[in-house]
Design a protein around this motif. Structure first.
Motif, PDB file in Angstrom:
ATOM      1  N   THR A  53       0.868  -1.178   0.000  1.00 56.80           N
ATOM      2  CA  THR A  53       0.000   0.000   0.000  1.00 56.80           C
ATOM      3  C   THR A  53       0.899   1.220   0.000  1.00 56.80           C
ATOM      4  O   THR A  53       1.829   1.295   0.813  1.00 56.80           O
ATOM      5  CB  THR A  53      -0.878   0.007   1.259  1.00 56.80           C
ATOM      6  N   GLY A  54       0.633   2.154  -0.903  1.00 55.17           N
ATOM      7  CA  GLY A  54       1.516   3.303  -1.046  1.00 55.17           C
ATOM      8  C   GLY A  54       2.521   3.105  -2.156  1.00 55.17           C
ATOM      9  O   GLY A  54       3.321   3.992  -2.449  1.00 55.17           O
ATOM     10  N   ASP A  55       2.494   1.897  -2.753  1.00 53.36           N
ATOM     11  CA  ASP A  55       3.283   1.589  -3.953  1.00 53.36           C
ATOM     12  C   ASP A  55       4.776   1.436  -3.726  1.00 53.36           C
ATOM     13  O   ASP A  55       5.568   1.590  -4.658  1.00 53.36           O
ATOM     14  CB  ASP A  55       3.026   2.623  -5.059  1.00 53.36           C
ATOM     15  N   THR A  56       5.187   1.120  -2.511  1.00 52.58           N
ATOM     16  CA  THR A  56       6.587   0.754  -2.293  1.00 52.58           C
ATOM     17  C   THR A  56       6.815  -0.624  -2.887  1.00 52.58           C
ATOM     18  O   THR A  56       6.080  -1.565  -2.605  1.00 52.58           O
ATOM     19  CB  THR A  56       6.909   0.724  -0.797  1.00 52.58           C
ATOM     20  N   THR A  57       7.852  -0.745  -3.705  1.00 48.43           N
ATOM     21  CA  THR A  57       8.115  -2.009  -4.388  1.00 48.43           C
ATOM     22  C   THR A  57       9.425  -2.623  -3.926  1.00 48.43           C
ATOM     23  O   THR A  57      10.324  -1.940  -3.428  1.00 48.43           O
ATOM     24  CB  THR A  57       8.166  -1.820  -5.911  1.00 48.43           C
ATOM     25  N   ASN A  58       9.515  -3.936  -4.145  1.00 43.03           N
ATOM     26  CA  ASN A  58      10.721  -4.685  -3.817  1.00 43.03           C
ATOM     27  C   ASN A  58      10.874  -5.768  -4.874  1.00 43.03           C
ATOM     28  O   ASN A  58       9.886  -6.427  -5.228  1.00 43.03           O
ATOM     29  CB  ASN A  58      10.607  -5.310  -2.424  1.00 43.03           C
ATOM     30  N   TYR A  59      12.085  -5.927  -5.393  1.00 38.29           N
ATOM     31  CA  TYR A  59      12.332  -6.910  -6.444  1.00 38.29           C
ATOM     32  C   TYR A  59      13.501  -7.814  -6.072  1.00 38.29           C
ATOM     33  O   TYR A  59      14.461  -7.385  -5.430  1.00 38.29           O
ATOM     34  CB  TYR A  59      12.700  -6.212  -7.758  1.00 38.29           C
ATOM     35  N   ALA A  60      13.425  -9.045  -6.533  1.00 39.26           N
ATOM     36  CA  ALA A  60      14.593  -9.915  -6.475  1.00 39.26           C
ATOM     37  C   ALA A  60      15.645  -9.362  -7.430  1.00 39.26           C
ATOM     38  O   ALA A  60      15.312  -8.825  -8.500  1.00 39.26           O
ATOM     39  CB  ALA A  60      14.208 -11.329  -6.872  1.00 39.26           C
ATOM     40  N   ILE A  69       6.301  -4.626 -11.261  1.00 38.30           N
ATOM     41  CA  ILE A  69       5.085  -4.935 -10.521  1.00 38.30           C
ATOM     42  C   ILE A  69       4.279  -3.652 -10.365  1.00 38.30           C
ATOM     43  O   ILE A  69       4.843  -2.565 -10.170  1.00 38.30           O
ATOM     44  CB  ILE A  69       5.397  -5.571  -9.149  1.00 38.30           C
ATOM     45  N   SER A  70       2.972  -3.785 -10.469  1.00 35.22           N
ATOM     46  CA  SER A  70       2.090  -2.634 -10.293  1.00 35.22           C
ATOM     47  C   SER A  70       0.763  -3.120  -9.714  1.00 35.22           C
ATOM     48  O   SER A  70       0.502  -4.323  -9.680  1.00 35.22           O
ATOM     49  CB  SER A  70       1.861  -1.907 -11.623  1.00 35.22           C
ATOM     50  N   ARG A  71      -0.046  -2.197  -9.265  1.00 34.41           N
ATOM     51  CA  ARG A  71      -1.331  -2.586  -8.691  1.00 34.41           C
ATOM     52  C   ARG A  71      -2.401  -1.563  -9.048  1.00 34.41           C
ATOM     53  O   ARG A  71      -2.108  -0.379  -9.242  1.00 34.41           O
ATOM     54  CB  ARG A  71      -1.236  -2.743  -7.178  1.00 34.41           C
ATOM     55  N   ASP A  72      -3.627  -2.056  -9.133  1.00 31.74           N
ATOM     56  CA  ASP A  72      -4.797  -1.218  -9.337  1.00 31.74           C
ATOM     57  C   ASP A  72      -5.647  -1.387  -8.089  1.00 31.74           C
ATOM     58  O   ASP A  72      -6.319  -2.430  -7.926  1.00 31.74           O
ATOM     59  CB  ASP A  72      -5.553  -1.661 -10.593  1.00 31.74           C
TER      60      ASP A  72
END
Length: 120
Positions: A53-60, A69-72
């Motif tokens: 929530t808030g669009d913080t992302t983490n990737y391998a 990665i994204s979300r609606d």
């Protein structure tokens, strides 16, 4: 309870692209993290990417620069755009949703998995 429905897996040639989708329904907390893990034959399940929530992302590290990665939030759906696919990306990809109360994990849920196969 939360239900997760994944779609978008399939067979693609190396260098190609696929987009995975995962729609969530049910008891979704306002603070949550959605993401993708994968498991290849004979290997442990590993993190691919997450988005909070808030669009913080983490990737391998293995997918940085290739996957997005994204979300609606209106649709409670998370997407994984996979570009420049490699044979080593072949795995069953699992969607996950983690519900948080403040910073505490309350419960995590998993989808049924979708197969991604990358041919060389």
């Amino acid at each position: 309870q939360v239900q997760l429905v994944e779609s978008g897996g399939g067979l693609v040639q190396a260098g190609g692209s696929l987009r995975l989708s995962c729609a969530a329904s049910g008891s979704i907390f306002s603070i949550n993290a959605m993401g993708w893990y994968r498991q290849a034959p004979g290997k442990q399940r590993e993190l691919v990417a997450t988005i909070r929530t808030g669009d913080t992302t983490n990737y391998a590290d293995s997918v940085k620069g290739r996957f997005t990665i994204s979300r609606d939030n209106a649709k409670n759906t998370v997407y994984l755009q996979m570009n420049s696919l490699k044979p080593e990306d072949t795995a069953v990809y699992y969607c996950t949703l983690k519900n948080y109360l403040y910073e505490y994990l309350v419960h995590d849920y998993w989808g049924q998995g979708t197969q991604v196969t990358v041919s060389s």
